[in-house]
Scaffold this active site. Structure first.
Site, PDB file in Angstrom:
ATOM      1  CE1 TYR A   1      -5.116  17.550  10.067  1.00 22.07           C
ATOM      2  CE2 TYR A   1      -6.121  17.160   8.250  1.00 22.07           C
ATOM      3  CZ  TYR A   1      -5.986  18.259   9.131  1.00 22.07           C
ATOM      4  OH  TYR A   1      -6.201  19.532   9.187  1.00 22.07           O
TER       5      TYR A   1
ATOM      6  CG  HIS B   1      -5.585  24.392   8.015  1.00 16.82           C
ATOM      7  ND1 HIS B   1      -5.964  23.665   6.826  1.00 16.82           N
ATOM      8  CD2 HIS B   1      -6.014  23.558   8.853  1.00 16.82           C
ATOM      9  CE1 HIS B   1      -6.402  22.533   6.977  1.00 16.82           C
ATOM     10  NE2 HIS B   1      -6.799  22.350   8.148  1.00 16.82           N
TER      11      HIS B   1
ATOM     12  CG  HIS C   1      -7.070  22.126  13.017  1.00 15.88           C
ATOM     13  ND1 HIS C   1      -8.339  22.525  12.803  1.00 15.88           N
ATOM     14  CD2 HIS C   1      -6.542  21.471  11.881  1.00 15.88           C
ATOM     15  CE1 HIS C   1      -8.641  21.952  11.472  1.00 15.88           C
ATOM     16  NE2 HIS C   1      -7.663  21.397  11.167  1.00 15.88           N
TER      17      HIS C   1
ATOM     18  NE  ARG D   1      -9.962  24.337   4.892  1.00 21.37           N
ATOM     19  CZ  ARG D   1      -9.849  24.520   6.160  1.00 21.37           C
ATOM     20  NH1 ARG D   1      -9.925  23.526   6.906  1.00 21.37           N
ATOM     21  NH2 ARG D   1      -9.510  25.847   6.463  1.00 21.37           N
TER      22      ARG D   1
ATOM     23  CE1 TYR E   1      -7.942  18.525   4.428  1.00 18.40           C
ATOM     24  CE2 TYR E   1      -5.750  19.470   5.338  1.00 18.40           C
ATOM     25  CZ  TYR E   1      -7.334  19.369   5.400  1.00 18.40           C
ATOM     26  OH  TYR E   1      -7.952  19.842   6.414  1.00 18.40           O
TER      27      TYR E   1
END
Lengths: 206, 242
Positions: free
Chosen positions: B108, B160, B162, B157, B147
């Site tokens: 991120y 995905h 959000h 995870r 990740y």
């Protein structure tokens, strides 16, 4: 099998996670991408009524401040009208009544400036004390939490408020009352949100 | 002025409970007492209205909205499109949809993310758009990478995105995550598995949509979002239909 009703099911909620800022407040994540970040200016320059500041923190079940929460608020103007086609009479030019604020990465504090809202009516036409609707998301919060913020200097209206009165445990009503003080002559309200524990904030299923 | 109709009561059986010990962070962040159920008043039935003066035309293109001129982010190019509907299967037009995600390596762009996968200089990782009259929206982006995260020592995870949606009333406000068809990490993810209902998890899984791809250019996934519906007042005179 009887007939199907054909309703769709609501999409399930998932946590906003620790990096909610990227999507909803990218400057806080550390980069500048949009011309306008949304939710910064709640009341605009023309709103009538008392200019106030509201601040607080969000506290977990161990008493620690939550430093990655995001709050949104929705409120009426000083005359009790919402900035929505079905929200009452028209509001002042530039008044949105919606805002978005994050808790500080170091201190966990949040704060915003707005105008104090006026009284509104509930679904049965009874007056509700001035209040702000709040919605909170964070890492570890699976479904956004809804609550309300009322004002300590509205004791009479609060005592008659149909929602506060619906809370069976009278001492828990106090968790929804922001406490007023003056700082440099200007009104500041304190509102701490406790997710768990003895003084847990009242949350609503709205 | 007509008062907006009340929302259907939320079906909590499809939502994750606040206290979900498999997702450890929820333990100290979950309220213990029951929520107080409220009839909706105007503050829950209305919500902020967004328009095209709030956002810019390219905000929904994550391939270009942070890239240097002439460059583009690394990763599998995808279109994520769908409609925002309510439980009555009616479109939710003119509503704000915001997304954020990791880059193709699972990193991120956030000052708190320290995962060793590199930042992509051409990828910001956020986008926003407003649904059209049919409730439709579309983003162009790269498929995010999986990740690791600290929960148990070896949790990953699934890929995905959000997603944040408003609807027409504040009681419809929703944040969720969009997963991708066929990802083997979905059934073993502690955050996905906070959801008690398998059908609700399927509903969070975007489907490969070959008809919406751009051949030789970008693959597509379809992701519809359903917000709470409003009641109809069947036995009152109304000027317009429901």
């Amino acid at each position: 099998m009887p007939q199907s009703l054909h309703y769709l099911k609501e999409t399930a909620s998932q946590t906003a996670g620790p990096y909610v800022h990227i999507g909803l407040a990218p400057k806080a994540a550390g980069f500048d991408i949009y011309k306008r970040e949304l939710g910064r200016d709640i009341s605009g320059p023309n709103a009538k009524g008392e200019r106030i500041r509201i601040e607080g923190s969000v506290i977990d079940g161990m008493g620690a401040p939550i430093k990655d929460a995001l709050l949104e608020l929705w409120q009426a103007n000083s005359e009790g009208n919402y900035a929505h086609p079905q929200g009452g009479d028209p509001v002042e030019e530039g008044f949105r009544g919606w805002g978005r604020v994050i808790t500080d990465f170091n201190t966990g504090d949040w704060g915003f400036e707005t105008v104090k809202p006026g009284k509104t009516l509930d679904s049965r036409g009874k007056p509700q004390a001035p209040h702000i609707t709040l919605w909170l998301v964070a890492r570890g919060v699976n479904v956004g939490l809804n609550t309300r913020l009322y004002f300590s200097d509205e004791a009479e209206a609060n005592a008659a408020d149909p929602v506060l009165n619906m809370i069976e445990w009278e001492h828990r009503r106090a968790t929804l009352i922001a406490q007023r003080s003056l700082r440099d002559g200007k009104p500041v309200y304190r509102f701490d949100i406790r997710l768990q524990g003895e003084a847990e904030t009242v949350f609503f299923d709205i | 002025m007509t008062t907006p109709e009340q929302f259907y009561q939320r079906d909590w059986s499809i939502h994750p409970p606040a206290y979900s010990p498999g997702y450890k962070t929820s333990v100290a962040r979950s309220p213990s007492y029951s929520k107080i159920s409220l009839d909706n008043s105007v503050g829950e039935l209305t919500g902020p209205v967004f328009g095209h003066s709030d956002i810019d035309a390219g905000d929904n293109d994550l391939l270009t909205n942070f890239a240097q001129p002439g460059q583009s982010p690394i990763g599998e190019r995808i279109i994520l499109h769908g409609r925002v509907l309510d439980e009555n299967a009616r479109p939710v037009p003119n509503t704000l949809v915001e997304i954020w995600q990791a880059n193709a390596g699972g990193r991120y762009r956030h000052k708190k993310d320290t995962y060793l996968a590199p930042i992509d200089p051409n990828f910001g990782g956020c986008g926003r758009t407003i649904t059209d009259e049919t409730g439709a929206f579309a983003f162009r982006t790269v498929k995010p990478g999986a990740y690791p995260w600290r929960n148990y020592v070896n949790n990953w995870r699934p890929a995905h995105i959000h997603v944040s949606v408003f609807g027409s009333g504040f009681a419809q406000r929703l944040i969720t995550q969009c997963y991708f068809q066929g990802d083997p990490l979905i059934p073993i993810c502690p955050i996905v598995q906070t959801i008690p209902n398998p059908d609700a998890i399927e509903q969070l899984t975007a489907t490969l949509d070959l008809n919406a791809t751009i051949p030789l250019d970008t693959v597509a996934y379809k992701f519809d979002i359903v917000l709470r519906g409003r009641r109809s007042t069947l036995f009152e005179n109304r000027l317009e239909g429901n």
